[in-house]
Design a protein around this motif. Structure first.
Motif, PDB file in Angstrom:
ATOM      1  N   LEU A 187       0.832  -1.204   0.000  1.00  0.00           N
ATOM      2  CA  LEU A 187       0.000   0.000   0.000  1.00  0.00           C
ATOM      3  C   LEU A 187       0.869   1.257   0.000  1.00  0.00           C
ATOM      4  CD1 LEU A 187      -2.836  -1.012   2.506  1.00  0.00           C
ATOM      5  CD2 LEU A 187      -2.735  -1.329   0.032  1.00  0.00           C
ATOM      6  N   THR A 188       1.966   1.232   0.738  1.00  0.00           N
ATOM      7  CA  THR A 188       2.887   2.363   0.741  1.00  0.00           C
ATOM      8  C   THR A 188       3.495   2.564  -0.645  1.00  0.00           C
ATOM      9  OG1 THR A 188       3.380   1.968   3.088  1.00  0.00           O
ATOM     10  CG2 THR A 188       4.934   3.326   1.849  1.00  0.00           C
ATOM     11  N   ARG A 189       3.784   1.465  -1.325  1.00  0.00           N
ATOM     12  CA  ARG A 189       4.358   1.562  -2.676  1.00  0.00           C
ATOM     13  C   ARG A 189       3.436   2.333  -3.619  1.00  0.00           C
ATOM     14  NH1 ARG A 189       3.871  -0.666  -7.666  1.00  0.00           N
ATOM     15  NH2 ARG A 189       2.115  -1.974  -7.016  1.00  0.00           N
ATOM     16  N   VAL A 190       2.135   2.046  -3.584  1.00  0.00           N
ATOM     17  CA  VAL A 190       1.231   2.671  -4.553  1.00  0.00           C
ATOM     18  C   VAL A 190       0.770   4.058  -4.112  1.00  0.00           C
ATOM     19  CG1 VAL A 190       0.468   0.426  -5.402  1.00  0.00           C
ATOM     20  CG2 VAL A 190      -0.902   1.605  -3.678  1.00  0.00           C
ATOM     21  N   LEU A 191       0.969   4.400  -2.835  1.00  0.00           N
ATOM     22  CA  LEU A 191       0.607   5.747  -2.391  1.00  0.00           C
ATOM     23  C   LEU A 191       1.564   6.789  -2.960  1.00  0.00           C
ATOM     24  CD1 LEU A 191      -0.271   5.579   1.425  1.00  0.00           C
ATOM     25  CD2 LEU A 191      -1.770   6.358  -0.411  1.00  0.00           C
ATOM     26  N   LYS A 192       1.006   7.908  -3.351  1.00  0.00           N
ATOM     27  CA  LYS A 192       1.829   9.047  -3.737  1.00  0.00           C
ATOM     28  C   LYS A 192       2.489   9.647  -2.491  1.00  0.00           C
ATOM     29  CE  LYS A 192      -0.932  10.485  -7.751  1.00  0.00           C
ATOM     30  NZ  LYS A 192      -1.683  11.605  -8.374  1.00  0.00           N
ATOM     31  N   PRO A 193       3.627  10.300  -2.631  1.00  0.00           N
ATOM     32  CA  PRO A 193       4.164  11.071  -1.501  1.00  0.00           C
ATOM     33  C   PRO A 193       3.096  12.034  -0.975  1.00  0.00           C
ATOM     34  CG  PRO A 193       5.778  10.934  -3.255  1.00  0.00           C
ATOM     35  CD  PRO A 193       4.507  10.360  -3.809  1.00  0.00           C
ATOM     36  N   SER A 194       2.942  12.075   0.318  1.00  0.00           N
ATOM     37  CA  SER A 194       1.888  12.834   1.014  1.00  0.00           C
ATOM     38  C   SER A 194       0.524  12.167   0.910  1.00  0.00           C
ATOM     39  CB  SER A 194       1.789  14.283   0.522  1.00  0.00           C
ATOM     40  OG  SER A 194       3.013  14.959   0.758  1.00  0.00           O
ATOM     41  N   GLY A 195       0.440  10.978   0.269  1.00  0.00           N
ATOM     42  CA  GLY A 195      -0.817  10.248   0.210  1.00  0.00           C
ATOM     43  C   GLY A 195      -1.217   9.720   1.577  1.00  0.00           C
ATOM     44  N   LEU A 196      -2.510   9.446   1.749  1.00  0.00           N
ATOM     45  CA  LEU A 196      -3.077   9.088   3.052  1.00  0.00           C
ATOM     46  C   LEU A 196      -3.490   7.625   3.099  1.00  0.00           C
ATOM     47  CD1 LEU A 196      -5.388  12.206   3.512  1.00  0.00           C
ATOM     48  CD2 LEU A 196      -3.178  11.800   4.628  1.00  0.00           C
ATOM     49  N   LEU A 197      -3.216   6.986   4.227  1.00  0.00           N
ATOM     50  CA  LEU A 197      -3.721   5.647   4.523  1.00  0.00           C
ATOM     51  C   LEU A 197      -4.649   5.760   5.724  1.00  0.00           C
ATOM     52  CD1 LEU A 197      -3.719   2.549   4.171  1.00  0.00           C
ATOM     53  CD2 LEU A 197      -1.748   2.477   5.721  1.00  0.00           C
ATOM     54  N   TYR A 198      -5.879   5.313   5.556  1.00  0.00           N
ATOM     55  CA  TYR A 198      -6.900   5.369   6.593  1.00  0.00           C
ATOM     56  C   TYR A 198      -7.202   3.932   7.006  1.00  0.00           C
ATOM     57  CZ  TYR A 198     -11.526   6.697   8.627  1.00  0.00           C
ATOM     58  OH  TYR A 198     -12.622   6.895   9.449  1.00  0.00           O
ATOM     59  N   VAL A 199      -6.798   3.582   8.228  1.00  0.00           N
ATOM     60  CA  VAL A 199      -6.952   2.223   8.761  1.00  0.00           C
ATOM     61  C   VAL A 199      -8.056   2.208   9.809  1.00  0.00           C
ATOM     62  CG1 VAL A 199      -5.824   0.348  10.033  1.00  0.00           C
ATOM     63  CG2 VAL A 199      -4.513   1.704   8.373  1.00  0.00           C
ATOM     64  N   SER A 200      -8.915   1.211   9.736  1.00  0.00           N
ATOM     65  CA  SER A 200      -9.908   0.974  10.781  1.00  0.00           C
ATOM     66  C   SER A 200      -9.853  -0.500  11.141  1.00  0.00           C
ATOM     67  CB  SER A 200     -11.313   1.359  10.293  1.00  0.00           C
ATOM     68  OG  SER A 200     -12.259   1.269  11.348  1.00  0.00           O
ATOM     69  N   ASP A 201      -9.641  -0.800  12.429  1.00  0.00           N
ATOM     70  CA  ASP A 201      -9.509  -2.210  12.793  1.00  0.00           C
ATOM     71  C   ASP A 201      -9.874  -2.414  14.261  1.00  0.00           C
ATOM     72  OD1 ASP A 201      -8.323  -5.099  12.658  1.00  0.00           O
ATOM     73  OD2 ASP A 201      -8.120  -4.263  10.643  1.00  0.00           O
ATOM     74  N   LEU A 202      -9.634  -3.630  14.754  1.00  0.00           N
ATOM     75  CA  LEU A 202     -10.103  -4.026  16.075  1.00  0.00           C
ATOM     76  C   LEU A 202      -8.963  -4.206  17.060  1.00  0.00           C
ATOM     77  CD1 LEU A 202     -12.817  -6.557  14.912  1.00  0.00           C
ATOM     78  CD2 LEU A 202     -13.198  -4.285  15.873  1.00  0.00           C
ATOM     79  N   LEU A 203      -9.203  -3.747  18.284  1.00  0.00           N
ATOM     80  CA  LEU A 203      -8.246  -3.854  19.373  1.00  0.00           C
ATOM     81  C   LEU A 203      -8.482  -5.129  20.179  1.00  0.00           C
ATOM     82  CD1 LEU A 203      -8.497  -0.166  20.593  1.00  0.00           C
ATOM     83  CD2 LEU A 203      -6.535  -1.184  19.401  1.00  0.00           C
ATOM     84  N   LEU A 204      -7.509  -5.480  21.018  1.00  0.00           N
ATOM     85  CA  LEU A 204      -7.737  -6.541  21.988  1.00  0.00           C
ATOM     86  C   LEU A 204      -8.921  -6.163  22.870  1.00  0.00           C
ATOM     87  CD1 LEU A 204      -4.093  -7.333  23.169  1.00  0.00           C
ATOM     88  CD2 LEU A 204      -5.558  -8.820  21.794  1.00  0.00           C
ATOM     89  N   GLN A 205      -9.785  -7.139  23.123  1.00  0.00           N
ATOM     90  CA  GLN A 205     -10.981  -6.897  23.914  1.00  0.00           C
ATOM     91  C   GLN A 205     -10.766  -7.361  25.355  1.00  0.00           C
ATOM     92  OE1 GLN A 205     -13.609  -5.314  22.113  1.00  0.00           O
ATOM     93  NE2 GLN A 205     -11.915  -5.288  20.636  1.00  0.00           N
ATOM     94  N   ASN A 206     -11.476  -6.750  26.287  1.00  0.00           N
ATOM     95  CA  ASN A 206     -11.299  -7.059  27.705  1.00  0.00           C
ATOM     96  C   ASN A 206     -12.329  -8.033  28.264  1.00  0.00           C
ATOM     97  OD1 ASN A 206      -9.066  -5.305  28.045  1.00  0.00           O
ATOM     98  ND2 ASN A 206     -10.465  -3.543  28.149  1.00  0.00           N
ATOM     99  N   ASP A 207     -13.324  -8.421  27.473  1.00  0.00           N
ATOM    100  CA  ASP A 207     -14.373  -9.295  27.991  1.00  0.00           C
ATOM    101  C   ASP A 207     -13.886 -10.743  28.079  1.00  0.00           C
ATOM    102  OD1 ASP A 207     -15.722 -10.819  25.365  1.00  0.00           O
ATOM    103  OD2 ASP A 207     -14.694  -8.937  24.912  1.00  0.00           O
ATOM    104  N   GLN A 208     -14.552 -11.513  28.918  1.00  0.00           N
ATOM    105  CA  GLN A 208     -14.114 -12.885  29.184  1.00  0.00           C
ATOM    106  C   GLN A 208     -14.211 -13.772  27.952  1.00  0.00           C
ATOM    107  OE1 GLN A 208     -12.816 -13.550  32.341  1.00  0.00           O
ATOM    108  NE2 GLN A 208     -11.961 -15.267  31.201  1.00  0.00           N
ATOM    109  N   ARG A 209     -15.239 -13.595  27.141  1.00  0.00           N
ATOM    110  CA  ARG A 209     -15.399 -14.430  25.941  1.00  0.00           C
ATOM    111  C   ARG A 209     -14.186 -14.312  25.031  1.00  0.00           C
ATOM    112  NH1 ARG A 209     -17.193 -13.992  20.558  1.00  0.00           N
ATOM    113  NH2 ARG A 209     -17.230 -11.718  20.776  1.00  0.00           N
TER     114      ARG A 209
END
Length: 223
Positions: free
Chosen positions: A128-150
Motif C-alpha cells: 500500500l505504501t508503494r502505490v501511495l503518492k508522496p503525502s498520500g493518506l492511509l486510513y486504517v480501521s480495525d479491532l483492538l484486543l478486547q477485555n471481555d471474558q469471551r
C-alpha cells in the motif's frame, strides 16, 4: 512458513460469506478526515468487499474510486450492486495492479483483523505504501484486543497454536486477530501519524467490539 502466515487472505471463507450475504461490515467512515481530499483524487478501498464504502464515497462527490479484494465472489457482488464502479480481484495478494505512487488515499477497513500473521500484515502495508503518492493518506480501521471474558478465553485457547495472543478462530471458521494498540504504531512506522480515534463497532458476527481508526501519511521524498 508458519501456520499463521499460511492462512493468507482466507479466500474460501470470504467466497462463502459472499454467497450467503450474511456478513455486515459496520466500521464507520469518519468524513472529517476526508474533507481536505480532492473529490477527483484517486481513492482505493483495499478489501472492499461488497463495495459499501465506494458507494458512500461516491455520494460524497468522490469520482475516481477503485475497489480491490481477494475474494472473487465479493467482487462479483460489488459489481452487481455498483455496476458503474471499478473493482479488481487480487490474484496474488497483496500485490496490486497499480503503478508506484499512483494513489492519493487508501482505505483499509477491517482488513488487518482478517490477516492474522505479522509478516503478511507488513507485506500488505509495504504494498500500500508503494502505490501511495508522496503525502498520500492511509486510513486504517480495525479491532483492538478486547477485555471481555469471551474474547480473553478464545485468545488464550488459540495463543499456543498460533503463537500470537489476540488471534482466534470464529465459530464459522475464520481465523481473525485483535491487536494491542501499539502494534499499529509498529506496523505503520514508515508513515507519518496524523490522527487516531477510538470507536465501538459491531463485528461481522454481531458482537460489540472496541476498535481504532488511524490516519497516516506517506512521507515526501525529501522528508
Amino acid at each position: 512458513m508458519s501456520e499463521l502466515e499460511k492462512l493468507g487472505s482466507q479466500t474460501a471463507y470470504w467466497n462463502a460469506a459472499a454467497a450467503a450475504s450474511t456478513k455486515q461490515f459496520a466500521h464507520p467512515l469518519h468524513m472529517p478526515w476526508l474533507k481536505d481530499v480532492s473529490r477527483s483524487a484517486t481513492l482505493l478501498d483495499y478489501g472492499c468487499g461488497y463495495g459499501r464504502f465506494m458507494k458512500d464515497l461516491a455520494q460524497q462527490g468522490f469520482n475516481n474510486l477503485a475497489g480491490a479484494d481477494t475474494s472473487p465472489a465479493m467482487i462479483a457482488q460489488a459489481r452487481q450492486r455498483h455496476p458503474a464502479m471499478r473493482f479488481t480481484t487480487l490474484g496474488t495478494p497483496p500485490k496490486l495492479p497499480m503503478a508506484a505512487a499512483s494513489v492519493e488515499m487508501i482505505l483499509l477497513f477491517a482488513v488487518l483483523t482478517c490477516i492474522p500473521g505479522d509478516q503478511a500484515q507488513r507485506s500488505l502495508i509495504d504494498e500500500l505504501t508503494r502505490v501511495l503518492k508522496p503525502s498520500g493518506l492511509l486510513y486504517v480501521s480495525d479491532l483492538l484486543l478486547q477485555n471481555d471474558q469471551r474474547n480473553q478465553d478464545r485468545y488464550a485457547k488459540s495463543a499456543e497454536r498460533y503463537g500470537t495472543y489476540g488471534v482466534f478462530k470464529t465459530a464459522d471458521g475464520a481465523v481473525c486477530r485483535h491487536h494491542p494498540s501499539d502494534w499499529f504504531t509498529t506496523l505503520l512506522a514508515g508513515l507519518d501519524p496524523i490522527a487516531t480515534r477510538h470507536i465501538t463497532v459491531p463485528t461481522m458476527n454481531g458482537h460489540e467490539s472496541e476498535g481504532i481508526q488511524l490516519l497516516a501519511q506517506k512521507p515526501t521524498a525529501n522528508h
